[in-house]
Scaffold this motif. Structure first.
Motif, PDB file in Angstrom:
ATOM      1  N   THR A   1       0.821  -1.204   0.000  1.00 15.25           N
ATOM      2  CA  THR A   1       0.000   0.000   0.000  1.00 15.25           C
ATOM      3  C   THR A   1       0.857   1.258   0.000  1.00 15.25           C
ATOM      4  N   GLY A   2       2.144   1.067  -0.155  1.00 12.76           N
ATOM      5  CA  GLY A   2       3.101   2.169  -0.229  1.00 12.76           C
ATOM      6  C   GLY A   2       4.437   1.608  -0.694  1.00 12.76           C
ATOM      7  N   THR A   3       5.500   2.332  -0.470  1.00  9.80           N
ATOM      8  CA  THR A   3       6.823   1.844  -0.869  1.00  9.80           C
ATOM      9  C   THR A   3       7.142   0.553  -0.120  1.00  9.80           C
TER      10      THR A   3
ATOM     11  N   THR B   1       3.594   6.150  -9.067  1.00  6.95           N
ATOM     12  CA  THR B   1       3.772   4.782  -8.569  1.00  6.95           C
ATOM     13  C   THR B   1       4.514   3.934  -9.598  1.00  6.95           C
TER      14      THR B   1
ATOM     15  N   SER C   1       5.960   4.278  -4.070  1.00  3.18           N
ATOM     16  CA  SER C   1       4.754   5.104  -4.104  1.00  3.18           C
ATOM     17  C   SER C   1       4.652   5.874  -2.796  1.00  3.18           C
ATOM     18  N   LEU C   2       4.076   7.054  -2.864  1.00  2.00           N
ATOM     19  CA  LEU C   2       3.905   7.843  -1.646  1.00  2.00           C
ATOM     20  C   LEU C   2       2.762   7.285  -0.807  1.00  2.00           C
ATOM     21  N   ALA C   3       1.605   7.063  -1.427  1.00  2.00           N
ATOM     22  CA  ALA C   3       0.431   6.541  -0.698  1.00  2.00           C
ATOM     23  C   ALA C   3      -0.669   6.264  -1.708  1.00  2.00           C
ATOM     24  N   GLY C   4      -1.740   5.630  -1.212  1.00  2.00           N
ATOM     25  CA  GLY C   4      -2.909   5.425  -2.043  1.00  2.00           C
ATOM     26  C   GLY C   4      -2.755   4.361  -3.099  1.00  2.00           C
TER      27      GLY C   4
ATOM     28  N   ASN D   1      -2.466   0.102  -4.125  1.00  2.00           N
ATOM     29  CA  ASN D   1      -2.781  -1.263  -3.692  1.00  2.00           C
ATOM     30  C   ASN D   1      -2.336  -2.201  -4.812  1.00  2.00           C
TER      31      ASN D   1
END
Length: 528
Positions: free
Chosen positions: A357-359, A386, A428-431, A433
């Motif tokens: 869900t992130g890095t 991402t 990825s920073l956030a957001g 999946n």
């Protein structure tokens, strides 16, 4: 101030004097009584400064004591003398030449060894040799008991039968005489080789015996089902102290037994004790490991009493992420989360998969050979910037994801052994999946030499083929036009029809917005 300068000068002078005299310390006093006839000593000295001649310094010169001479000067080699062998060690001061009489000659007078003196002359006198009988020959299986370079006329040279031989007539004296023509008399003796007794085969051994003569070895071979009791496999016909010819100790053969087989590291074997010949042991590996050679899971107790090489259990890179005690199998996990699905994983069977869900990174153990990496992934949601890729331990990219694929996608990537290990990497920073499942290492030839791609979507700029399965998707979702990246060489991509789960953020977006996001992503990679 003047006193300090004077003190420094005095110390310097003493050190300089020590260095000069240090070259000639520990030399005995001159003793002319010890000089060989005809020799004179060079000028006496106590330090190098006493010597004024070119290249001359103060050196220790044996019985002459400290003397001035050129230590680097050499002596001219003396003339070669017929029938004298000469070996030169060197011609510099104190180096030697060694002199010996040639075969058939004996020493008359002179020195066997001569050294180069400080006066550039050789010590001692020239060696001279005179004619004589040569060293006695080996004859009739007998050898001389003394060994000289020559023998004078009339000398009686004693002989003895060679080891392993015995005189035909023990009453005959074994000797030769040096005659006036410097040759040896004819032998009046004869020695013959000795023999041992007969040998017989036994129930446990077969004997190969070329002959019974002295020095021959009878070879013992254990019958099938027997093994040597020790490392001795032969029996020698030898001669004892009494001169008798006898066989030495007889090798023994016993029934073959193999020691308890060794369990492989991270594995087991079904036999726990010593086993007789021809017993089969079966090997298995612990959870998370597999046999390096899956076709060789057994070993047989051989006729040599050995099981052979123990099978090797290696870390298994295959992982379905289904074992709770080994959530990530042999992989090192940073940021990925194991999650279960009651409605099915990549193969439609309820189970678990890994989710980022992130890095996040998921690193394999070192690989032992080049392989074809097969895995499944899908993108449920993503954010700008991402990336999902497979890299080597050195950071080199092996594969980059097509982030628009919301169905489970099967990937095959060539991983060369030079990569050391492979890493599943999400940045990825956030957001985001991204889900991963069904990792398996296949033989290298399972991957193509040239990339082939089977995609599920069609964009205005890239034409691709869609392959779908008949399984029911988790949720009904309309997928946006894809920005399809070109796979790297050696990659197969197969995308299945399983769509993203309910609540996915991948939505139907107008074409202009999609292009705008793609432009922003490109600028992000260029400048960041």
């Amino acid at each position: 101030m003047n006193r300090i300068v004077f003190l420094y000068l005095l110390i310097f002078s003493l050190l300089l004097l020590h260095l000069v005299n240090g070259q000639v310390e520990n030399c005995g006093a001159r003793d002319l009584s010890l000089l060989e006839p005809g020799r004179t000593c060079k000028k006496a000295c106590i330090a190098h400064a006493n010597c004024t001649g070119p290249s001359k310094d103060c050196w220790c010169d044996g019985s002459c004591g400290l003397s001035c001479f050129n230590k680097a000067a050499t002596c001219d080699l003396p003339p070669e003398i017929p029938n004298v062998n000469r070996r030169v060690e060197g011609t510099a001061y104190n180096e030697f030449i060694t002199l010996t009489c040639a075969d058939g000659y004996v020493k008359l007078n002179g020195s066997d060894s001569r050294s180069c003196r400080s006066d550039r002359k050789w010590s001692g006198t020239q060696l001279h040799c005179q004619r004589a009988c040569p060293p006695g020959p080996n004859t009739r299986n007998a050898t001389p008991t003394t060994f000289e370079t020559g023998y004078l006329v009339g000398h009686q040279l004693p002989y003895a039968c060679s080891i392993g031989y015995t005189p035909v007539d023990p009453g005959v004296i074994l000797q030769l005489t040096c005659l006036a023509n410097f040759s040896w008399s004819q032998p009046q003796f004869q020695c013959l080789i000795g023999r041992c007794s007969e040998l017989q085969n036994s129930t446990s051994t077969q004997i190969t015996l070329p002959s019974r003569e002295y020095g021959v070895r009878a070879r013992y071979i254990c019958n099938t089902g027997y093994q040597p009791q020790n490392t001795v496999r032969t029996r020698l016909c030898d001669q004892n102290a009494a001169g008798q010819f006898v066989w030495d100790a007889e090798p023994q053969c016993t029934i073959v037994t193999c020691n308890t087989p060794t369990a492989p590291t991270n594995g087991r074997v079904d036999k726990r004790s010593a086993q007789p010949y021809n017993t089969v042991a079966t090997y298995t590996c612990n959870a998370g490991y597999k046999l390096a050679d899956v076709t060789s899971s057994t070993r047989t107790c051989g006729a040599d009493g050995q099981w052979g090489e123990t099978p090797v259990c290696i870390v298994s890179q295959d992982c379905e992420f289904e074992i709770p005690a080994r959530r990530t199998c042999s992989y090192t996990n940073v940021g990925w989360v194991r999650e279960g699905s009651g409605s099915g994983t990549y193969n439609g069977i309820p189970g678990s998969f890994m989710k980022a869900t992130g890095t996040a990174t998921l690193s394999s153990a070192p690989i032992s050979s080049s392989v074809c990496l097969n895995f499944h992934y899908r993108v449920v949601s993503q954010a700008a910037g991402t990336t999902f890729s497979v890299t080597s331990s050195t950071g080199a990219s092996l594969w980059d994801a097509i982030l628009s694929n919301s169905a489970w996608t099967s990937i095959r990537v060539r991983v060369n052994i030079a990569a050391v290990r492979f890493i599943f990497k999400v940045q990825s920073l956030a957001g985001v999946n991204i889900q991963l499942d069904g990792v398996k290492l296949l033989p290298l030839d399972s991957c193509p030499g040239v990339a082939t791609t089977t995609a599920t979507t069609e964009s205005p700029t890239t034409q691709a083929t869609t392959t779908t399965s008949s399984r029911t998707p988790l949720a009904t979702t309309t997928t946006a036009p894809a920005i399809v990246t070109t796979p790297k060489p050696g990659i197969i991509t197969t995308i299945e029809s399983r769509k993203s789960t309910a609540g996915s953020s991948v939505r139907n977006t107008p074409y202009i917005i999609t292009l705008y996001v793609a432009l922003l992503t490109t600028l992000f990679h260029v400048f960041i």
